[in-house]
Scaffold this motif. Sequence first.
Motif, PDB file in Angstrom:
ATOM      1  N   LEU A 311       0.817  -1.211   0.000  1.00 19.03           N
ATOM      2  CA  LEU A 311       0.000   0.000   0.000  1.00 19.03           C
ATOM      3  C   LEU A 311       0.853   1.264   0.000  1.00 19.03           C
ATOM      4  CD1 LEU A 311      -2.996  -0.811   2.362  1.00 19.03           C
ATOM      5  CD2 LEU A 311      -3.117   0.014  -0.004  1.00 19.03           C
ATOM      6  N   LEU A 312       1.974   1.226   0.764  1.00 13.96           N
ATOM      7  CA  LEU A 312       2.877   2.381   0.798  1.00 13.96           C
ATOM      8  C   LEU A 312       3.442   2.639  -0.596  1.00 13.96           C
ATOM      9  CD1 LEU A 312       4.733   1.605   4.155  1.00 13.96           C
ATOM     10  CD2 LEU A 312       3.215   3.558   3.728  1.00 13.96           C
ATOM     11  N   LEU A 313       3.781   1.548  -1.260  1.00 22.34           N
ATOM     12  CA  LEU A 313       4.344   1.637  -2.608  1.00 22.34           C
ATOM     13  C   LEU A 313       3.311   2.238  -3.567  1.00 22.34           C
ATOM     14  CD1 LEU A 313       6.813   0.825  -4.300  1.00 22.34           C
ATOM     15  CD2 LEU A 313       5.810  -1.465  -4.543  1.00 22.34           C
ATOM     16  N   ALA A 314       2.090   1.724  -3.489  1.00 25.53           N
ATOM     17  CA  ALA A 314       1.028   2.194  -4.391  1.00 25.53           C
ATOM     18  C   ALA A 314       0.721   3.666  -4.115  1.00 25.53           C
ATOM     19  CB  ALA A 314      -0.223   1.344  -4.214  1.00 25.53           C
ATOM     20  N   ARG A 315       0.644   4.008  -2.839  1.00 30.25           N
ATOM     21  CA  ARG A 315       0.333   5.403  -2.487  1.00 30.25           C
ATOM     22  C   ARG A 315       1.415   6.353  -2.993  1.00 30.25           C
ATOM     23  NH1 ARG A 315      -2.891   7.933   1.112  1.00 30.25           N
ATOM     24  NH2 ARG A 315      -3.630   5.936   1.917  1.00 30.25           N
ATOM     25  N   ALA A 316       2.662   5.958  -2.781  1.00 33.08           N
ATOM     26  CA  ALA A 316       3.774   6.814  -3.224  1.00 33.08           C
ATOM     27  C   ALA A 316       3.718   7.016  -4.740  1.00 33.08           C
ATOM     28  CB  ALA A 316       5.102   6.193  -2.813  1.00 33.08           C
ATOM     29  N   ALA A 317       3.443   5.939  -5.453  1.00 31.77           N
ATOM     30  CA  ALA A 317       3.405   6.028  -6.922  1.00 31.77           C
ATOM     31  C   ALA A 317       2.284   6.952  -7.388  1.00 31.77           C
ATOM     32  CB  ALA A 317       3.228   4.632  -7.513  1.00 31.77           C
ATOM     33  N   ILE A 318       1.120   6.808  -6.751  1.00 30.13           N
ATOM     34  CA  ILE A 318      -0.025   7.628  -7.159  1.00 30.13           C
ATOM     35  C   ILE A 318       0.234   9.099  -6.848  1.00 30.13           C
ATOM     36  CG2 ILE A 318      -2.449   8.108  -6.586  1.00 30.13           C
ATOM     37  CD1 ILE A 318      -2.777   4.972  -6.512  1.00 30.13           C
ATOM     38  N   GLN A 319       0.906   9.354  -5.733  1.00 25.05           N
ATOM     39  CA  GLN A 319       1.210  10.748  -5.392  1.00 25.05           C
ATOM     40  C   GLN A 319       2.206  11.366  -6.363  1.00 25.05           C
ATOM     41  OE1 GLN A 319       0.013  11.114  -0.769  1.00 25.05           O
ATOM     42  NE2 GLN A 319       2.157  10.682  -1.140  1.00 25.05           N
ATOM     43  N   GLU A 320       2.968  10.515  -7.031  1.00 24.37           N
ATOM     44  CA  GLU A 320       3.881  11.016  -8.056  1.00 24.37           C
ATOM     45  C   GLU A 320       3.154  11.271  -9.374  1.00 24.37           C
ATOM     46  OE1 GLU A 320       6.776  12.078  -7.786  1.00 24.37           O
ATOM     47  OE2 GLU A 320       7.487  11.305  -5.857  1.00 24.37           O
ATOM     48  N   GLY A 321       1.874  10.952  -9.390  1.00 28.07           N
ATOM     49  CA  GLY A 321       1.105  11.167 -10.617  1.00 28.07           C
ATOM     50  C   GLY A 321       1.032   9.935 -11.502  1.00 28.07           C
ATOM     51  N   PHE A 322       1.591   8.820 -11.012  1.00 32.54           N
ATOM     52  CA  PHE A 322       1.506   7.578 -11.787  1.00 32.54           C
ATOM     53  C   PHE A 322       0.239   6.828 -11.410  1.00 32.54           C
ATOM     54  CE2 PHE A 322       6.260   7.975 -10.894  1.00 32.54           C
ATOM     55  CZ  PHE A 322       6.469   8.758 -12.012  1.00 32.54           C
ATOM     56  N   ASP A 323      -0.009   5.746 -12.125  1.00 30.03           N
ATOM     57  CA  ASP A 323      -1.119   4.882 -11.730  1.00 30.03           C
ATOM     58  C   ASP A 323      -0.535   3.696 -10.969  1.00 30.03           C
ATOM     59  OD1 ASP A 323      -3.706   4.012 -11.484  1.00 30.03           O
ATOM     60  OD2 ASP A 323      -3.782   3.012 -13.424  1.00 30.03           O
ATOM     61  N   ALA A 324      -1.311   3.172 -10.032  1.00 24.64           N
ATOM     62  CA  ALA A 324      -0.840   2.013  -9.279  1.00 24.64           C
ATOM     63  C   ALA A 324      -2.032   1.222  -8.776  1.00 24.64           C
ATOM     64  CB  ALA A 324       0.026   2.442  -8.101  1.00 24.64           C
ATOM     65  N   THR A 325      -1.814  -0.075  -8.626  1.00 24.70           N
ATOM     66  CA  THR A 325      -2.870  -0.927  -8.049  1.00 24.70           C
ATOM     67  C   THR A 325      -2.245  -1.876  -7.039  1.00 24.70           C
ATOM     68  OG1 THR A 325      -2.579  -2.530  -9.825  1.00 24.70           O
ATOM     69  CG2 THR A 325      -4.346  -0.907 -10.100  1.00 24.70           C
ATOM     70  N   HIS A 326      -3.088  -2.382  -6.180  1.00 26.79           N
ATOM     71  CA  HIS A 326      -2.652  -3.361  -5.182  1.00 26.79           C
ATOM     72  C   HIS A 326      -3.782  -4.364  -4.998  1.00 26.79           C
ATOM     73  CE1 HIS A 326      -2.798  -4.169  -0.595  1.00 26.79           C
ATOM     74  NE2 HIS A 326      -2.147  -5.163  -1.179  1.00 26.79           N
ATOM     75  N   ILE A 327      -3.470  -5.644  -5.180  1.00 26.27           N
ATOM     76  CA  ILE A 327      -4.457  -6.689  -4.887  1.00 26.27           C
ATOM     77  C   ILE A 327      -3.916  -7.558  -3.762  1.00 26.27           C
ATOM     78  CG2 ILE A 327      -5.865  -8.581  -5.795  1.00 26.27           C
ATOM     79  CD1 ILE A 327      -5.153  -7.756  -8.564  1.00 26.27           C
ATOM     80  N   PRO A 328      -4.604  -7.618  -2.639  1.00 26.98           N
ATOM     81  CA  PRO A 328      -4.174  -8.520  -1.579  1.00 26.98           C
ATOM     82  C   PRO A 328      -4.746  -9.916  -1.792  1.00 26.98           C
ATOM     83  CG  PRO A 328      -6.025  -7.215  -0.820  1.00 26.98           C
ATOM     84  CD  PRO A 328      -5.801  -6.863  -2.266  1.00 26.98           C
TER      85      PRO A 328
END
Lengths: 476, 486
Positions: A311-328
């Motif tokens: 989630l930290l990884l996905a959040r950081a990426a999205i805040q950079e303006g990229f797209d990100a997803t996470h499936i648990p």
Amino acid sequence: MSVFYERFDRHDHGQGLKAHATHYCPGCGHGLVHKYLGEAIQSLGLQDRTVLVSPVGCTVFMYYYMDVGNTQAAHGRAPAVAVGHKLANPNSIVISYQGDGDLASIGLAEIFHAANMGLPITVIFVNNAIYGMTGGQMAPTTPMGLKTATSPGGRGRYDGSPMRMAELIAQLDAPVYVERVALYDAKQRVKAHKAITKGLKLQEERRGFSFIEVLAECPTHLKLTPAAAEQWVKDKMVPLFPLGVIKDISPEPWPEQPEPCFDAARVADVIGGATGEAQKFARGFAETGFGADVAIKLAGAGGDGAQTTALLLARAAIQEGFDATHIPSYGPESRGGTSYADVHVAASEVLSPAAPHPHVLVAFNAPSLAKFGPTVVPGGVVVYDKTVIAEPPPLPHVKVFAVPFAQIAQELGAIVVKNVVALGALQAATGLLPKESLLQAVRQALEHKPQFLALNEQAFERGVQAVEALKRAEIH
Amino acid sequence: MAQTRERPKPVLHPDFCKGCGRCIESCPKHCIEAGTEIDGATGLIPVQLRLDSCNGCSLCLEACPEPYGLDHESPEPRSSEPPHIPGTENLVAIAAKRRVAETIPDVRVPMPALRPLVVKGTYASAIGALLAGCRHFFGYPITPSTDGAELMAKLLPELEGHFVQAVSEVATINHMYGTGGAGLRCMTFTSSPGFSLMLEGLSYMIGAEIPGVVVDVMRAGPGLGNIGPEQGDIKIACRGPGHGTTQTLVYAPATPQEMLDLTMLAFDKAFEYRNPVLVACDGYLGQITGRVDLPSYMVKPGLPDWAVWGDAAHRPNLHTSILLNEADQEAHNVKLLAKYAQMIDREQRADLYETDDADVLIVAANTPARTAKGAVAVLRKQGIKAGLFRPITLWPFPIRALAPVLPRMKAVVVVEASNGQLEDELRLALSHADLHAPPPITNVRHYGGIMPQMNEIVACARAAHEATPSRRTRETEAEAAARVLS
């Protein structure tokens, strides 16, 4: 003026006599209960506030007659509908009117839980010991031995025994008033009238849930004259269903319900919306060699923290303006089972969020490494916890970084930060996102736990350093 | 000084007396006796009053089950009122005639500019509901939908809203019947077995024209199945949820962003059509975390004129789904069907990806559509012109967007986590549109909690592409042969 409509236009379009006569059989108890209810509504001045929920059964058409807000519920569900109305408008006076099949058979769950919730609503339960509308079948309240359409030999041992609903309801903590009344003579009728009025009054005062059981006559299906039916209720039902007040407490009224909030600033705060731009650290999407859509798998056991890292990884990426997803993905255990996370970070759009063949694997234990190591694409990156994986499987096609996540975390004094060590290691091993960008996500996650911030920053940095040391060793 | 006042004596309206005689024993002065003459209008025998010794105690009125049988003295007999001419009007028309309430319109309130959220699908949907003005949530815990309910349990009290954990899904949908019937926006999260339990209530809501939003996070079935993702509820969602002439809009989000957007839209549509709306997503999407941009507004709902609210203005209103008169029930069905026809006409939504030059069309919804999007990218790298057609409304199926691209396709591949339920919707829509010669349709299907994989989609689309259109007849024969042999 009466609470009854001047004309019963809904009764077969008010044709002829139906404009002023009910659909009930001669001598039916329902008409009396309607009258007392109508007079109670009128005498308390509640007509404009009343919402009447008609059930399924002979009173399905109660809305033909009563000039109040009307709604008609599915079989047995009237109390659930009533709860919906009361919560929508706490100022409304909500009445759920039900018969014995509706309330005591198909609707048991709904009546018990509405009573147990205890909202100030009034339930009128008309018990005539038989199914009227469907033609005289056995009810949950039918006396033993009584012959009905579905107990032609008399209610017997396979049919259960009569249910005393008022007593059952009174056992619950929440109801404030439970009384059983009858209609078979003038004295009983006065009591019934009073009980119904009291039930409504308690609702008006927001005291709580009230339940009035009325023993009523169904001359048609008892195959008796109205007078004989009255006698039958007195002789056969009253011994089974004793009359009188079963519960009567007078608690503090329910507090007034504040209006729902539609203030934009408040809503924004509640949904976790932050104003202003997040700080950006990346200069474009990183050249990792994995293209514009990078797949990462984090795998371990429940409690390893793989999902948090993801989630930290996905959040950081999205805040950079990229797209990100996470499936648990978890094992069936609440704790200690497998815990995998598929993450994608893409320059513009994540197309397929699953990661069956990841570019990067972070493995927290040996089974995860054994299972997913071979699925990593050739040229990919694997980071694993050296503390718990002494003998890694051969993975010749990928770049491997063995970092002692747990050992480093332990040295820092908190094993739980091993996943942040892993995040640092992942950053250094791939360069997918700048360090600052991931640290910003860590800080945001600890916004309300600032005492853990330094520890987590250290853990992150140690993860980075461990990988950098491995890289240097490789070069030399 | 003591005042004496003569109490009114009862008046009998013989036409409204059913002769039950309950008044007879109630009278302490024995003023009432059983009648002997048959009433010409009713064929019943009304009681007879001899009021010489009546003291106006009114005990007989308390004993008369009929509202207008025994009455207080009234100047004119009610039966003298002009007869009501029965016509084609139904109950709804009667209610409309009596209506005095005016609709308070919804208001769109501007929101401050907010950073994108990073949330899972169920959370995005819950937040969408809050932004859409929903302040009442009813639900029963069921994996994998429960995260959404839990978030509502946490957030609604902060907005003076109500979260109710119902006793069951049956109670849930009936709570919604109540709150929706009162004219407010309410919702639930559920998953397949729970959705089955809600079908009864959905039919009642549709029949009584009560709005509400049901988010079904579909999991594997039949029966208890497991908590893995599936799309096995498409059939019951699209073919009419519940008994009778039922139909609802069915939205199929594919991303957390769409979970928010389509949940918000679902509320608007539920009230626009006075009909429940379903948001059907798969268990994966419920759990997928992604970027969610927030809208520039939120909704402060008004109150519709048809609400049964519990005030004077709305007093004439009625919600019911029982119409005893067959002609009334048919007229009501015709009205509902006209509404469904409007939905088919106005509400089709689809997303087309890389279809302009495509000759292989992949059809998929929800998470399988994202996997299929990945497959399109892979196929294009391999030189195959693949495109994706993604229905956003599963019902109505967006045939209008599909029809123009279909003639260019050599093959169609339907990808789904169900036993062909999406393909059935596609084929039915083709049939209704009189498109009887579509390209060959093949499929990638999984069920039981397993999702279609990208490599399978790529392989299937390749195979479909390599089969030339001229081989279509032979292929069909070969398929038939294979079926017989297996």
